[in-house]
Enzyme design. Structure first.
Site, mmCIF file in Angstrom:
data_model
loop_
_atom_site.group_PDB
_atom_site.id
_atom_site.type_symbol
_atom_site.label_atom_id
_atom_site.label_comp_id
_atom_site.label_asym_id
_atom_site.label_seq_id
_atom_site.Cartn_x
_atom_site.Cartn_y
_atom_site.Cartn_z
ATOM 1 N N ALA A 185 0.796 -1.227 0.000
ATOM 2 C CA ALA A 185 0.000 0.000 0.000
ATOM 3 C C ALA A 185 0.831 1.280 0.000
ATOM 4 C CB ALA A 185 -0.933 0.003 1.208
ATOM 5 N N LYS A 186 2.153 1.168 0.038
ATOM 6 C CA LYS A 186 3.002 2.361 -0.016
ATOM 7 C C LYS A 186 2.949 2.966 -1.420
ATOM 8 C CE LYS A 186 4.523 1.611 4.178
ATOM 9 N NZ LYS A 186 3.969 2.373 5.315
#
Length: 367
Positions: A185-186
């Site tokens: 999710a970065k």
């Protein structure tokens, strides 16, 4: 309308053919550990940031561990950092037997308040870990003034900020070691866990390379006590594809953030993110503050809009850090922000219709 918070599936579909081909290439050559894609990725990370060295690793948490081990952090040492961050920042300090020393945050940026650092420096202080929260660098010049004057190391925990800049340059140029995360999710994420350590010191980088393979300087010869902290070759292959498009994705994130801010600027009872003029954010999150956060989150959820709280409890109030002796009220800004902060959906692919819908519902329910 049903909103996707990070839209990872959509991103995969955009680059599907290239990602599938890159993964298949690894399956064909079978070099799953330290395969050629790992070295290629490290070269590309250096090109992207103008860093002298990049060492990939198994996670952003291990990146922090490797950084502190390379800088010889010992039991009993103290490291100054922020209580308003993901636990890994302070957890890794504690894992090495050192003591996290917290400093309250700035109420505008949510990063460490540099005006409060000096009073926490003691003869046991070994270093400072600043966190580029939500993607925005801290006040790096001020931190480096303390670190140089007091002979302290400075690590930047850039788990959320890869691609951000400070005074026109990547953060690695303002610290001893920069660490980042490639958690899915970065802003730049792989399809599992992954991270990297960037440094302009050849000596530190060489030590980190050894530490990530159990301290080996050659096979079965161990110079240091180290870790098994390598990045999988398949993850490197995925990242190589995504890194090709990362500047475009960063620009799209900037546009999404601008649209959010424009449409929410006149909404009462919320506080918008603030980015200082001499730096850019990677916009890992778009986080607002609301007095009725819990109610607002619930109503947005009912409207098909997911939200996340980063972070609901500051580290000094976590049970695992009871031994440090902190209490509620010690870091009032961090405590206040933790009760009001919430992140709206943020990814490069949010449509104008989705942004309109989200901001309309926030305006409707914030009070």
């Amino acid at each position: 309308m049903k909103i996707d918070f990070a839209n990872l599936t959509y991103q995969y579909q955009l680059y599907k053919d290239e990602i599938d081909e890159a993964i298949q290439k690894v399956l064909n050559h079978g070099k799953y550990i330290m395969g050629p894609e790992v070295g290629e990725l490290e070269e590309k990370l250096c090109e992207f940031t103008n860093a002298k060295n990049a060492v990939t690793c198994s996670s952003g948490t291990d990146a922090l561990l490797l950084a502190m081990m390379a800088l010889d952090l010992k039991p009993g040492d103290e490291v100054i950092t922020t209580p308003f961050t993901f636990i890994a920042t302070a957890e890794t300090i504690a894992l090495l037997g050192a003591k996290p020393v917290f400093v309250d945050i700035d109420e505008q940026t949510y990063n460490i308040n540099t005006s409060k650092i000096e009073e926490k420096i003691t003869n046991k202080t070994k270093g400072i870990i600043s966190v580029s929260l939500y993607g925005q660098p801290s006040d790096l010049d001020e931190i480096n003034e303390f670190s140089k004057r007091c002979n302290l190391f400075h690590i930047i925990d850039g788990a959320q900020s890869f691609g951000a800049t400070y005074k026109g340059k990547a953060e690695v140029h303002y610290c001893d070691i920069y660490t980042t995360s490639f958690f899915p999710a970065k802003p730049l994420g792989c399809y599992g866990d992954g991270g990297a350590v960037l440094a302009n010191s050849d000596e530190l980088a060489q030590k980190i390379r050894m530490l990530r393979v159990h301290g080996q300087n050659k096979r079965y010869h161990h110079k240091y006590i180290g870790l098994g902290a390598r990045l999988d070759t398949i993850q490197a292959a995925v990242l190589l594809v995504k890194l090709k498009y990362y500047k475009k994705d960063l620009a799209l994130r900037q546009e999404v953030a601008k649209k959010y801010s424009k449409k929410l600027k006149n909404v009462k009872n919320i506080i918008l993110p603030f980015v200082k003029e001499d730096r850019t954010s990677a916009w890992a999150q778009y986080s607002i503050r609301a007095l009725n956060r819990d109610e607002l989150q619930e109503k947005l959820k009912e409207s098909g809009i997911p939200t996340v709280v980063h972070y609901p409890m500051p580290l000094h109030m976590q049970k695992c850090f009871n031994y440090l002796g902190y209490k509620k009220g010690d870091f009032p800004v961090a405590e206040k922000v933790s009760e009001e902060i919430m992140s709206l959906p943020m990814n490069p692919y949010l449509s104008n219709d989705e942004i309109d819908y989200i901001t309309q519902k926030v305006a409707e329910f914030a009070k």
